[in-house]
Design an enzyme around this catalytic site. Sequence first.
Site, short mmCIF file in Angstrom:
data_model
loop_
_atom_site.label_atom_id
_atom_site.label_comp_id
_atom_site.label_asym_id
_atom_site.label_seq_id
_atom_site.Cartn_x
_atom_site.Cartn_y
_atom_site.Cartn_z
N ASP A 229 65.38 70.82 53.01
CA ASP A 229 66.00 69.81 53.85
C ASP A 229 64.85 69.16 54.63
O ASP A 229 63.75 69.73 54.74
CB ASP A 229 67.07 70.39 54.79
CG ASP A 229 67.98 69.28 55.34
OD1 ASP A 229 67.61 68.09 55.25
OD2 ASP A 229 69.06 69.61 55.87
C1 BGC Z 1 70.02 66.24 56.50
C2 BGC Z 1 70.16 66.10 54.99
C3 BGC Z 1 69.63 64.74 54.55
C4 BGC Z 1 68.18 64.63 55.02
C5 BGC Z 1 67.53 63.31 54.64
C6 BGC Z 1 68.62 65.94 56.97
O1 BGC Z 1 68.55 65.91 58.35
O2 BGC Z 1 70.40 67.53 56.89
O3 BGC Z 1 71.49 66.25 54.59
O4 BGC Z 1 69.77 64.61 53.18
O5 BGC Z 1 68.14 64.74 56.43
O6 BGC Z 1 68.04 62.26 55.38
#
Ligand code: BGC
Length: 777
Positions: A229
């Site tokens: 993530d």
């Molecule tokens: C989120 C993800 C997301 C990523 C990119 C993170 O903060 O938890 O679900 O895909 O950011 O934006």
Amino acid sequence: MNADLEKLTKDEKIRLFNGVGNWNSFDAGGRLPSFTMSDGPHGLRKQDAVQETEAYADINRSRLATCFPTSSCMAASWDKALLSEEGKSIAEEAQCQEVDLVLGPGTNIKRSPLCGRNFEYFSEDPYLAGTLAASYINGMQALGIGTSLKHFTCNNQEKRRQTSNSIVDEKTLSEIYLRPFEIAVRKAQPASIMVSYNKVNGEYAAASKFLLTEVLRKKWGFKGMVISDWGACIGAANCLKAGMSLAMPDSNGYFSHQLSAVYDEDSVLRDKLDEANSLVVEAAKKWNGGHRQKADNSKIDFVAHHKAALRFATSSAVLLKNDGALPLAPKTKLAVIGGLAATMKFQGGGSSHINAAEYPSALESLKALGYEIDYAEGYPTDLGNVSEKGYAQALELAKKAASEKVPLLFFCGLTEEFEGEGFDRETIALPQVQTKLLDQILETGAEVIAVTFSGAPIDIYFADKVRAVLHMYLCGEACGEACAQLLSGNVNPSGKLAETFPFSEKDTPCYGNFGGEDDNIEYKEGCLVGYRYYEAKKIPVRYEFGFGLSYTTFEYSNLEVDAAARRVSFDIKNTGTVKGAEAAQVYIQRAGAEYPELRGFEKVELEPGETKRVSVELDENAFKSYDTSAHNFVPLVGTYKVMAASSVKKIQLEKEVEVSEGDLAGQAADAYSPDVTLYNDFFTNTFYEQHHRGTFTTADNLGDMAKESFAVRMILRFIIRAMLSTMKGKSKDDPSVKIAISAIEENPLESLISITNGVLSEKRMQGILRLANGKHK
Ligand code: BGC
């Protein structure tokens, strides 16, 4: 070794472990294929280069895209084909927008209705969540666009999601929290899995060899990449060795620095880097397979996708109550109260936010169907204050509707500041400004039909006082038209809840053990999550799992069970006068078990008077249970109650069957030889020691350091102020501001290097750490 990798230098190999910018993999100056990612799950949040550099400042800035219903809404359709079509429609937009891999779907289990991000997830039930995720993935990947199944795993709350530690026993982890991921991996092989921020049993999921290698690859046979993530890679060497393939986003050299320092003397790390690199290059070849040449965003068929979004929404909204007030008589007079009738709430806040082009309101859509409407806003939908005048006007309208016997539609739900990534709710109650108004409206004697909006359960305390309740969830850009189609009866509601609506948050299984300040969260309720808990403990609920009404009625008959073939069949007849669709459910309860479990479902559409034979394929685990000594699901002979049902409480047909060894002959557990040491370590290494002044590390966050250090407090204040100044006067309650603040306060220090786009350098980070650990408060 992969031939493409042979041409890379040591530095390039190391560099390939980390993304470039926010959304790309490394292309070694054009010598390697690369891919571009973009957020999903219910549409594309594709950012242009300019928007990308401002990514953290404003995640709401992205190219126009179709906003489909959110996952919690789509799950209420109980329709695998629809999920597959959603995946396919988003893939069509990705193909035109130079996106190779969409970051979704999310399939975390809804442990509590309060999790701020529940709207992005499917269900409290692992089978339903995993099966729908698999359909979405298969639909999208069939068009050559990869997916990233997220957030693996036990990311069940937003509060302190970057450092919290989910403490879960083996059976609960395997049967409840891992199971939806397992189903999706086995049935659909997503291009990638996104590993979550949080810790599980004391270690970061992103650095867990047990989760990323033993379970994901060895036990389930996962073939794709593991992507962190955004900012979840804490300790690049450990993450790489645990099984991570790609750390996101760009760390501006930090990960390269960390890995270069140990590369020469660590042969295990070098091998793991080769594996990770191969997966990234393979993915770039596979998912960047030709559609790039065709990319042209003027080719997106927004009209067709809007129609699809409308169909998805009308198939998913749930009719919770109806005493005959719905459907509305055609083209009559209506009183409509509530800002949410004019300003639609159709998605939640955070990284899934879609910049939709067209979202007609319910008000306009009802008018377009010929209804004659008197409207009063009553309460505001932005963060503004309630005006006394607005309230008074709404009450006047209610009195008039009561005396003229005109149906009154009250639109209510969670407005922007209540639902989003990065924060949880504290209660399932609706905003007070709305309930206060509704209570007064009810006193006028008006005949109220409530239309509700939220991505998670809310308190429908007024159910007995209103004539009907239609729950729209967060149903995408065609939300307003969907309301009109369903209220008018042009389309018959067929959604059913994929989660329980309790009477109160106090009734939920993890109440008091969710979202606290302590990072350690014990999943004490074990497998008793959602309806499993309410059924086992006989706790009454407002609306049970699987519940939803229709404008027609259905009759079930002729149940047959074939345990050996894992198949259950029965007839369903539409006994009413209008066409409708029924989400039929199969629950199975082993003799002696505390609760039934959903093991199959099928949605069928029937004309009035029509009967169809429904054949439901059961979950592979229908007659299995998790055995902690085999570390696997094993078949169990015995007596099982098999139920065909219209909800977990409305059992229509049931049969007791003796399942024999012969029946289970073809259902043996997969061959798997567990690494017992890894299991033992993972399930004994549980509590995480929170750090304090003197012992803080780069894996701790600024928020905690600020509590103990004046200097860090000042730095934190400065960073937040600088960030707010780029957010063009947005309020602190705006979801895009809330998520940015929570990231700065709660992300481990090390992670800020990546997510601040290099503003926090390694040197500055070390400086802050020294201050945090210094003697002065
Ligand atoms: C989120 C993800 C997301 C990523 C990119 C993170 O903060 O938890 O679900 O895909 O950011 O934006």
